[in-house]
Design a protein around this motif. Structure first.
Motif, mmCIF file in Angstrom:
data_model
loop_
_atom_site.group_PDB
_atom_site.id
_atom_site.type_symbol
_atom_site.label_atom_id
_atom_site.label_comp_id
_atom_site.label_asym_id
_atom_site.label_seq_id
_atom_site.Cartn_x
_atom_site.Cartn_y
_atom_site.Cartn_z
ATOM 1 N N LEU A 1 -3.182 10.520 7.565
ATOM 2 C CA LEU A 1 -2.752 9.742 6.409
ATOM 3 C C LEU A 1 -3.955 9.433 5.521
ATOM 4 C CD1 LEU A 1 -0.508 9.063 8.632
ATOM 5 C CD2 LEU A 1 -0.064 7.037 7.229
ATOM 6 N N GLN B 1 0.587 11.754 3.539
ATOM 7 C CA GLN B 1 0.261 12.600 4.691
ATOM 8 C C GLN B 1 0.613 14.036 4.360
ATOM 9 O OE1 GLN B 1 2.405 11.740 8.362
ATOM 10 N NE2 GLN B 1 0.595 12.277 9.567
ATOM 11 N N PHE C 1 4.121 7.279 2.621
ATOM 12 C CA PHE C 1 4.447 6.061 3.354
ATOM 13 C C PHE C 1 4.055 4.838 2.543
ATOM 14 C CE2 PHE C 1 5.673 7.687 7.430
ATOM 15 C CZ PHE C 1 4.990 8.885 7.572
ATOM 16 N N TYR D 1 0.365 5.360 1.263
ATOM 17 C CA TYR D 1 -0.419 6.388 1.923
ATOM 18 C C TYR D 1 0.318 7.719 1.801
ATOM 19 C CZ TYR D 1 -3.753 3.282 4.239
ATOM 20 O OH TYR D 1 -4.759 2.389 4.502
ATOM 21 N N PHE E 1 -5.199 7.072 2.158
ATOM 22 C CA PHE E 1 -4.921 5.933 1.293
ATOM 23 C C PHE E 1 -4.787 6.405 -0.150
ATOM 24 C CE2 PHE E 1 -5.264 1.629 -0.203
ATOM 25 C CZ PHE E 1 -6.055 1.674 -1.340
ATOM 26 N N PHE F 1 0.834 -1.192 0.000
ATOM 27 C CA PHE F 1 0.000 0.000 0.000
ATOM 28 C C PHE F 1 0.872 1.246 0.000
ATOM 29 C CE2 PHE F 1 -3.546 -2.656 1.156
ATOM 30 C CZ PHE F 1 -2.963 -3.655 1.922
#
Lengths: 115, 117
Positions: free
Chosen positions: A44, A38, A90, A36, A46, A34
């Motif tokens: 955060l 921010q 991330f 993410y 998706f 995945f």
């Protein structure tokens, strides 16, 4: 143990240029991966995920990620960067421990897009 | 649709004092997570709830941290007493039934930033 690594603390790119944010993973079995994002003072969000199927996954805001099993990588890409893409990104992998799943996150990569 | 709501956004306390953080997940999301995010690092799971049951609290330091989710909706994370090393951002997230860490789509709040002096 499942883990992801983000080798770059920061990526700098000019607006309009393509961008790549790198992620490598270490998992046993098939990886669930995945990305993410921010934004400053925000939670955060998706972006996209790879479960199975096509190695090129498309997500939100024009981002895509390429899954490469032989290189154990899941790099985030965008053909043309925007200043508004500047944020912290991330990579994460799903880990199954005991009787439940959890997400294990990388340390993050700060993307700075200059005008 | 309202997102995940956390409060307070910022908290500064002296060491050894108690502190509590509150989270209201998205309506209908029965899975709730508390994550810890240290400066320059990715989030780390502290505890996960399925409704009111804590199904994964293996990473929660139980000597000083506690959490509850009464009635399976709002949740509170408490630290007592706080230590200098607890300075971090505490993130709450929620997910719909059947998703979440299974498929990775978590919805995060803006976080509660704790500074312990």
């Amino acid at each position: 143990a499942q883990s992801v690594a983000q080798p770059e603390d920061q990526v700098n790119v000019a607006e309009g240029n393509p961008l790549t944010v790198k992620c490598t993973y270490s998992v046993s079995g098939n990886p669930y991966l995945f990305w993410y994002v921010q934004y400053p003072n925000r939670g955060l969000q998706f972006l996209l995920k790879y479960i199975t199927g096509d190695n090129l996954v498309k997500g939100s805001y024009g981002f895509e990620a390429e899954f490469n099993k032989s290189q154990t990588s899941f790099h985030l890409k965008k053909p043309s960067a925007l200043v508004s893409d500047s944020a912290l990104y991330f990579c994460a992998v799903r880990s199954y421990l005991g009787s439940s799943y959890k997400l294990i996150f990388g340390s993050g990569t700060r993307l700075l897009v200059r005008p | 649709e309202a997102g995940v709501v956390q409060s307070p956004r910022y908290k500064i306390i002296e060491k050894k004092q108690p502190v509590a953080f509150w989270c209201n997940p998205i309506s209908g999301h029965n899975t709730l997570y508390w994550y810890l995010q240290n400066l320059g690092q990715g989030p780390e799971l502290l505890i996960r709830y399925e409704n009111e049951e804590a199904v994964d609290d293996s990473q929660l330091p139980k000597d000083r941290f506690s959490a509850e989710r009464l009635k399976g909706v709002d949740s509170t994370l408490k630290i007592q007493p706080a230590e200098l090393g607890d300075s971090a951002v505490y993130l709450c997230a929620s997910s719909v039934p059947g998703q979440g860490a299974g498929t990775g789509e978590l919805f995060f709040g803006e976080g509660s930033r704790l500074t312990v002096l």
